[in-house]
Design a protein around this motif. Structure first.
Motif, short mmCIF file in Angstrom:
data_model
loop_
_atom_site.label_atom_id
_atom_site.label_comp_id
_atom_site.label_asym_id
_atom_site.label_seq_id
_atom_site.Cartn_x
_atom_site.Cartn_y
_atom_site.Cartn_z
N SER A 177 2.78 -2.93 1.13
CA SER A 177 3.37 -4.12 1.22
C SER A 177 2.54 -5.19 1.68
N THR A 178 3.31 -6.29 1.76
CA THR A 178 2.46 -7.79 2.53
C THR A 178 2.51 -7.75 3.81
N ARG A 179 3.29 -6.64 4.73
CA ARG A 179 3.17 -6.75 6.11
C ARG A 179 1.84 -6.26 6.70
N ALA A 180 1.56 -6.78 7.66
CA ALA A 180 0.45 -6.44 8.54
C ALA A 180 0.79 -5.80 9.95
N TYR A 181 -0.21 -5.27 10.59
CA TYR A 181 0.29 -4.57 11.84
C TYR A 181 -0.98 -4.68 12.56
N GLU A 182 -0.75 -4.74 14.03
CA GLU A 182 -1.75 -4.80 15.10
C GLU A 182 -1.27 -3.98 16.07
N ARG A 183 -2.18 -3.39 16.89
CA ARG A 183 -1.74 -2.75 18.26
C ARG A 183 -2.36 -3.60 19.41
N LEU A 184 -1.45 -3.73 20.22
CA LEU A 184 -1.87 -4.49 21.48
C LEU A 184 -2.02 -3.56 22.47
N VAL A 185 -2.87 -3.73 23.56
CA VAL A 185 -3.41 -2.91 24.36
C VAL A 185 -3.75 -3.71 25.76
N LYS A 451 8.43 6.07 -10.73
CA LYS A 451 8.37 4.76 -10.05
C LYS A 451 6.89 4.65 -9.40
N ILE A 452 6.53 5.67 -8.73
CA ILE A 452 5.28 5.57 -7.77
C ILE A 452 4.34 5.83 -8.99
N ALA A 453 4.34 6.07 -10.03
CA ALA A 453 3.11 6.31 -11.02
C ALA A 453 2.82 4.85 -11.42
N GLY A 454 3.92 3.99 -11.58
CA GLY A 454 3.96 2.53 -12.04
C GLY A 454 3.34 1.71 -10.83
N ILE A 455 3.88 2.15 -9.46
CA ILE A 455 3.39 1.16 -8.50
C ILE A 455 1.82 1.60 -8.01
N PHE A 456 1.79 2.58 -7.98
CA PHE A 456 -0.03 3.02 -8.06
C PHE A 456 -0.77 2.26 -8.86
N THR A 457 -0.48 2.47 -10.19
CA THR A 457 -1.18 1.74 -11.29
C THR A 457 -1.21 0.09 -10.93
N ARG A 458 -0.15 -0.38 -10.56
CA ARG A 458 -0.19 -1.76 -10.29
C ARG A 458 -0.74 -2.18 -9.29
N LEU A 459 -0.69 -1.24 -8.03
CA LEU A 459 -1.61 -1.71 -7.11
C LEU A 459 -3.15 -1.77 -7.38
N LYS A 465 -6.29 -2.60 -5.28
CA LYS A 465 -6.18 -1.33 -4.49
C LYS A 465 -6.47 -0.16 -5.14
N PRO A 466 -7.69 0.26 -5.88
CA PRO A 466 -7.69 1.39 -6.61
C PRO A 466 -7.70 2.63 -6.03
N MET A 472 -2.47 10.00 -7.82
CA MET A 472 -1.74 9.96 -9.42
C MET A 472 -1.84 11.30 -9.92
N PRO A 473 -2.86 12.38 -9.82
CA PRO A 473 -2.59 13.63 -10.18
C PRO A 473 -1.42 14.20 -9.65
N ARG A 474 -1.21 14.15 -8.28
CA ARG A 474 -0.15 14.73 -7.73
C ARG A 474 1.20 14.23 -7.90
N VAL A 475 1.36 13.04 -8.16
CA VAL A 475 2.48 12.17 -8.53
C VAL A 475 2.87 12.64 -10.04
N LEU A 476 1.85 12.69 -10.84
CA LEU A 476 2.38 13.28 -12.17
C LEU A 476 2.63 14.66 -12.01
N GLU A 477 1.90 15.56 -11.31
CA GLU A 477 2.60 17.20 -11.35
C GLU A 477 3.73 17.05 -10.93
N PHE A 478 4.34 16.21 -9.98
CA PHE A 478 5.75 16.22 -9.52
C PHE A 478 6.81 15.74 -10.51
#
Length: 512
Positions: A177-185, A451-459, A465-466, A472-478
Motif C-alpha cells: 500500500s501507500t502506508r509507511a512505517y517507522e519504529r521509534l526507540v 486477485k493476487i495474481a493481478g495485484i502482483f502483476t500490477r505492482l 515493484k518486480p 507468482m508460481p505459488r499463487v498460480l499453484e493455489f
C-alpha cells in the motif's frame, strides 16, 4: 512557491540526524539536489543520507574526482554525483543520471550548475555557512516533493507532540500500500513504538456505475478504519496494537510495537508451527464468535460502517487477472468476448456463495501475523494490517492463512489449519456442512489467488515493484489446486480454454 523548511546544523551529529531523517522519506526515483558554496557541507550531508540507507558501506568517498559513486547494495540503491568539474550538457548526459534514477536514488552535488536540466520533482537542499561552527540547510520541495516535504514536517510535529522528540527513528519495510512505517526507540529506556503514516487515499476515477475501484472493493481510504477495527479486536482480548496517539485527520498513528517475530520468519527458521498457527485459528474463532456488527466505533460518537464483501467486490478483484496478468502473459489486452466469459463464470459462482457472515480481516496471512509466545491462547497471535475489514464468509480469512501467497507452508499444515478451525468453530457458524464449507473454501481460495495474481502483476508493471513476481508460481499453484473442485468447473473450463496455468506457472518460476 515551493514549500521550504530550514534546519540549523551545529554539529556533525545534528547533520547525521538530518541525513537519517531524510533517508526515511526516500523511495526509488527520488532526486536530491545539493547546492551551496565550497565547504558548505554538501558531501557531509550526502554521506549521512547514504549511510542511513544501510547496511552502511565501509566508506562514502566524495565523488569530486570520479564524478559518480554507486551504492547498489543499500535498501534503496543510490548514486552520488558531483557536477563541479562538469562544464557542458554533453558531459552531463554521459554520466548516466537518468539510468541511476530508474534504479533508485540520485544525489547530486553542485546541481545548480545545470538547474534547467534538473527534474521538476526533486528535493533541493541549499547549504550555507552562517558562522565558523554553524551551517544552515534549507530544504525546498519542488513538484511532488512539495507535498511530501510538508507531510514530513507534519509527521515530525506529531512525533514531538506524542512525547517521542528524542527517539531514534528507524525505517521499516512497508507493504504493497501507500502506508509507511517507522519504529521509534527511546534512547534512555529502550522502549519502542511504531508510527503509521497513512495519508488519506484519493478516491480514484469511476470504473463502474460511477464508483471507483476502492469503493466497489470496499478498501479503507483513511486511518479511521484501522482505529475502529483495532478497538473491536482489543475488546475481544486479541493482540491488536494499542493506539498510543492519533491524528486521524492527517493520517498519523502511534501504535504499540508488537515486535519483529513475523510468522514468515518462523517458517524460514524451521520453527515448530503448530502453536503459532493454532493461536491464529483461535483468534479467528474468537472473531467469528462475535456477532458481525454493521459498524464499529471510532470514538465516543463516530462510527465506521462495515461493508459486506459482496459479489460485486469480489468480481472486480478477480478482474485484475485479465486486466493485468493476461496482457503480461499474452502481450496484448484480453479480448472483450473472452473477458466477458471470464466475468460470467465468476459471477455465476460468486452468486451461489452463501453461509454465515462474520467479520473478515481480508489480509490474514504471515506478513500480518506476529508471534507473541509470552502471551496466552489466541492473544499469542499479534494482528496488524486489518483496516480493509468487511463482513464476509468465515472461509475467506482461513484460506488467506492456509494458502499463504508469500511463503510455502510445510506439507500438511494447510489441512491441519482447516481441520482445526472446523473442530473449534463457534456454534453459529457450525450449521454449514463440511462439504459445503470445503466448496466455499475452494471458491474463495481461487478468488483470492486470481486477485493476487493481478495485484502482483500490477505492482510489477505499474508500480516498479518486480519482487512480487517471485510469489507468482505459488499463487498460480493455489489457483490451479482450487479449480479442481467440481463446483468451480465453469471457471476451470475458462482457464483450460484460454490460459494454460501449468505453462504460466513454469514461465513465472523461470523468471522469478
Amino acid at each position: 512557491m515551493p514549500f521550504s523548511t530550514k534546519r540549523t546544523l551545529g554539529s556533525p551529529e545534528i547533520t547525521g540526524d538530518l541525513g537519517a531523517k531524510i533517508a526515511l522519506w526516500l523511495r526509488p526515483g527520488d532526486f536530491i539536489a545539493l547546492t551551496g558554496p565550497l565547504g558548505a557541507g554538501k558531501t557531509v550531508l550526502a554521506r549521512a543520507i547514504i549511510s542511513a540507507l544501510g547496511p552502511s558501506p565501509e566508506e562514502v568517498p566524495s565523488p569530486s574526482f570520479t564524478l559518480v559513486q554507486h551504492y547498489p547494495d543499500l535498501r534503496l540503491p543510490a548514486a552520488h554525483f558531483d557536477l563541479y568539474r562538469i562544464s557542458e550538457q554533453g558531459e552531463l548526459d554521459e554520466l548516466g543520471i537518468e539510468d541511476a534514477l530508474e534504479a533508485g536514488l540520485v544525489l547530486v552535488e553542485w546541481a545548480d550548475r545545470f538547474e534547467s536540466a534538473l527534474p521538476s520533482d526533486r528535493l533541493e537542499i541549499a547549504l550555507e555557512d552562517t558562522s565558523p561552527d554553524m551551517r544552515e540547510a534549507m530544504l525546498i520541495g519542488h513538484g511532488g516533493w512539495d507535498a511530501r516535504l510538508r507531510r514530513s514536517v507534519d509527521l515530525a510535529a506529531f512525533i514531538d507532540g506524542a512525547g517521542w522528540t528524542h527517539a531514534r527513528r528507524q525505517w521499516l519495510k512497508g507493504d504493497a500500500s501507500t502506508r509507511a512505517y517507522e519504529r521509534l526507540v527511546d534512547p534512555a529506556s529502550g522502549q519502542s513504538a511504531l508510527v503509521m503514516n497513512a495519508p488519506r487515499g484519493p478516491d480514484g476515477p469511476p470504473v463502474r456505475d460511477g464508483l471507483s475501484y476502492s469503493r466497489i472493493a470496499h478498501l479503507a481510504e483513511d486511518v479511521n478504519a484501522f482505529v475502529a477495527v483495532d478497538r473491536h479486536l482489543l475488546a475481544l482480548d486479541l493482540s491488536a496494537p494499542q493506539i498510543l496517539a492519533a491524528d486521524t485527520g492527517r493520517g498519523f498513528l502511534l501504535i504499540e510495537d508488537l515486535g519483529n517475530c513475523l510468522y514468515g520468519d518462523l517458517i524460514a527458521s524451521h520453527s515448530d508451527l503448530s502453536a503459532p498457527y493454532e493461536a491464529a485459528v483461535d483468534a479467528l474463532c474468537r472473531i467469528h464468535a462475535a456477532p458481525p456488527p454493521d459498524g464499529l466505533a471510532i470514538g465516543d460518537s463516530k462510527m465506521h460502517p462495515l461493508s459486506r464483501y459482496d459479489p460485486a467486490a469480489m468480481l472486480i478483484e478477480v478482474e485484475l487477472l485479465v486486466d493485468w496478468a493476461w496482457p503480461a502473459w499474452k502481450g496484448a489486452p484480453c479480448p472483450h468476448d473472452i473477458r466477458e466469459a471470464y466475468c460470467d463464470a465468476w459471477s455465476n459462482n460468486l452468486a451461489s456463495l452463501g453461509g454465515p457472515e462474520v467479520l473478515t480481516l481480508r489480509d490474514f496471512h504471515s506478513p500480518n501475523l506476529i508471534w507473541l509466545p509470552e502471551r496466552e491462547g489466541a492473544a499469542r497471535a499479534g494482528l496488524i494490517d486489518f483496516q480493509d475489514a468487511v463482513i464476509g464468509h468465515p472461509a475467506y480469512d482461513l484460506v488467506s492463512l492456509a494458502q499463504d501467497a508469500r511463503i510455502d507452508l510445510p506439507d500438511g499444515l494447510e489441512r491441519h489449519i482447516v481441520d482445526y478451525w472446523l473442530a473449534c468453530r463457534p456454534a453459529h457458524v457450525a450449521d454449514i456442512s463440511r462439504d459445503h464449507f470445503e466448496a466455499d473454501y475452494a471458491l474463495l481460495g481461487a478468488q483470492r489467488a486470481a486477485k493476487i495474481a493481478g495485484i502482483f502483476t500490477r505492482l510489477a508493471e505499474r508500480d516498479g515493484k518486480p519482487d512480487y513476481l517471485a510469489h507468482m508460481p505459488r499463487v498460480l499453484e493455489f489457483l490451479r489446486a482450487n479449480l479442481v473442485h467440481p463446483r468451480l468447473a465453469e471457471i476451470a473450463d475458462w482457464f483450460d480454454e484460454h490460459v494454460e496455468l501449468e505453462l504460466e506457472i513454469g514461465r513465472c518460476a523461470a523468471t522469478a
